[in-house]
Design an enzyme around this catalytic site. Structure first.
Site, PDB file in Angstrom:
ATOM      1  N   SER A  46      36.654  20.543  42.264  1.00 42.56           N
ATOM      2  CA  SER A  46      37.827  19.906  42.848  1.00 42.56           C
ATOM      3  C   SER A  46      37.423  18.670  43.659  1.00 42.56           C
ATOM      4  O   SER A  46      36.289  18.573  44.125  1.00 42.56           O
ATOM      5  CB  SER A  46      38.559  20.889  43.761  1.00 42.56           C
ATOM      6  OG  SER A  46      38.840  22.086  43.074  1.00 42.56           O
TER       7      SER A  46
HETATM    8  N1  SAH Z   1      36.357  26.136  43.821  1.00 43.22           N
HETATM    9  C1  SAH Z   1      35.838  25.435  42.673  1.00 43.22           C
HETATM   10  C2  SAH Z   1      36.952  24.906  41.801  1.00 43.22           C
HETATM   11  C3  SAH Z   1      36.639  25.119  40.365  1.00 43.22           C
HETATM   12  S1  SAH Z   1      37.972  24.947  39.241  1.00 43.22           S
HETATM   13  C4  SAH Z   1      34.865  24.357  43.093  1.00 43.22           C
HETATM   14  O1  SAH Z   1      34.761  24.075  44.300  1.00 43.22           O
HETATM   15  O2  SAH Z   1      34.173  23.796  42.245  1.00 43.22           O
HETATM   16  C5  SAH Z   1      38.672  26.596  39.214  1.00 43.22           C
HETATM   17  C6  SAH Z   1      37.780  27.700  38.733  1.00 43.22           C
HETATM   18  O3  SAH Z   1      38.607  28.888  38.693  1.00 43.22           O
HETATM   19  C7  SAH Z   1      37.225  27.551  37.321  1.00 43.22           C
HETATM   20  O4  SAH Z   1      35.835  27.680  37.362  1.00 43.22           O
HETATM   21  C8  SAH Z   1      37.870  28.700  36.530  1.00 43.22           C
HETATM   22  O5  SAH Z   1      37.030  29.268  35.545  1.00 43.22           O
HETATM   23  C9  SAH Z   1      38.148  29.701  37.645  1.00 43.22           C
HETATM   24  N2  SAH Z   1      39.180  30.703  37.353  1.00 43.22           N
HETATM   25  C10 SAH Z   1      40.357  30.559  36.678  1.00 43.22           C
HETATM   26  N3  SAH Z   1      41.033  31.723  36.641  1.00 43.22           N
HETATM   27  C11 SAH Z   1      40.268  32.628  37.319  1.00 43.22           C
HETATM   28  C12 SAH Z   1      40.423  34.016  37.631  1.00 43.22           C
HETATM   29  N4  SAH Z   1      41.487  34.735  37.241  1.00 43.22           N
HETATM   30  N5  SAH Z   1      39.446  34.637  38.334  1.00 43.22           N
HETATM   31  C13 SAH Z   1      38.338  33.951  38.734  1.00 43.22           C
HETATM   32  N6  SAH Z   1      38.143  32.641  38.478  1.00 43.22           N
HETATM   33  C14 SAH Z   1      39.087  31.995  37.770  1.00 43.22           C
END
Ligand code: SAH
Length: 222
Positions: A69
């Site tokens: 993000s």
């Molecule tokens: N907090 C992260 C943002 C990554 S984008 C950062 O700082 O980089 C969001 C992430 O959520 C992705 O890696 C995706 O695979 C994960 N995601 C989506 N649905 C999910 C779920 N039900 N449980 C766990 N992770 C999930």
């Protein structure tokens, strides 16, 4: 190689200070949040080919169709949790581990769940390299939360779901805050929900946003 452009906290320090100035100008004033952004080397959590863009305020690809993000939204979400330092925080969506690394400096314990194995492994290795020791990583569907570690004083959801997963509301401590993006894909809103009683919650809209899908039992279908 340019001096200062190395791995770890000393690399890109001046660029990181500029990022902190931009966050301040955007209205982030909590000194602990700003210090965390000055401290965490975001470039170490993105592919080396993207190091030149690591401190721009944009999301960047991290593989598996997912993104790290943008710092501005991570700062907004971190500040909105109102952490004082003693909390246990649940993060849904480890991704690169950036949000988890920021939270590790703002709370006592961070529990982070990711559904994609390769990302969970890479984030765990990257945070170990950064000597972050108070983040626990789990592989699974974060829309079910982690009942065995509940209740949580704070929950941050870093992927966008159709609605707030009920298990997460149930696992929020009394007085606890949940921050995350919810609603239809083309009209996501960043929400902050506070648990004010056993069955009562308040909800605020913090703004519009555009996150990758929250995929799971209480999210979008795979
Ligand atoms: N907090 C992260 C943002 C990554 S984008 C950062 O700082 O980089 C969001 C992430 O959520 C992705 O890696 C995706 O695979 C994960 N995601 C989506 N649905 C999910 C779920 N039900 N449980 C766990 N992770 C999930």
């Amino acid at each position: 190689m340019l001096s200062g452009h190395a791995s770890g906290r000393t690399g890109f320090m001046l660029v990181r200070r500029k990022l902190v100035e931009r966050l301040r100008a955007q209205g982030i004033h909590d000194p602990r949040v700003l210090a965390a952004f000055e401290d965490v080397p975001r470039h170490d959590l993105v592919p080396e080919a993207l190091w030149g863009q690591a401190y721009k305020d944009t999301a960047l690809p991290i593989g598996e169709g997912q993104t790290i993000s943008a710092p501005g939204i991570v700062a907004t979400m971190s500040a909105a949790l109102g952490l004082r330092g003693a909390e246990c925080v649940l993060e849904v969506g480890t991704g690169s581990g950036y949000q988890a690394a920021i939270l590790s400096r703002l709370a006592a314990r961070v529990i982070s769940i990711e559904r994609i194995p390769a990302l969970a492994q890479a984030a765990q290795a990257a945070l170990a390299n950064l000597k972050v020791r108070n983040v626990e990583f789990y592989l699974g569907d974060g829309t079910c939360g982690r009942p065995e570690d509940a209740p949580f004083e704070a929950i941050v959801v870093t992927a966008g779901g159709p609605e707030v997963p009920r298990p997460l509301l149930e696992q929020l401590a009394l007085g606890g805050r949940l921050v995350g993006p919810f609603g239809p894909r083309d009209a996501q809103q960043l929400l902050r929900i506070q648990r004010t009683g056993e069955a009562s919650f308040t909800q605020e809209v913090l703004g519009r946003c555009d996150f990758v899908d929250l995929v799971g039992r209480n999210g979008w279908l795979p």
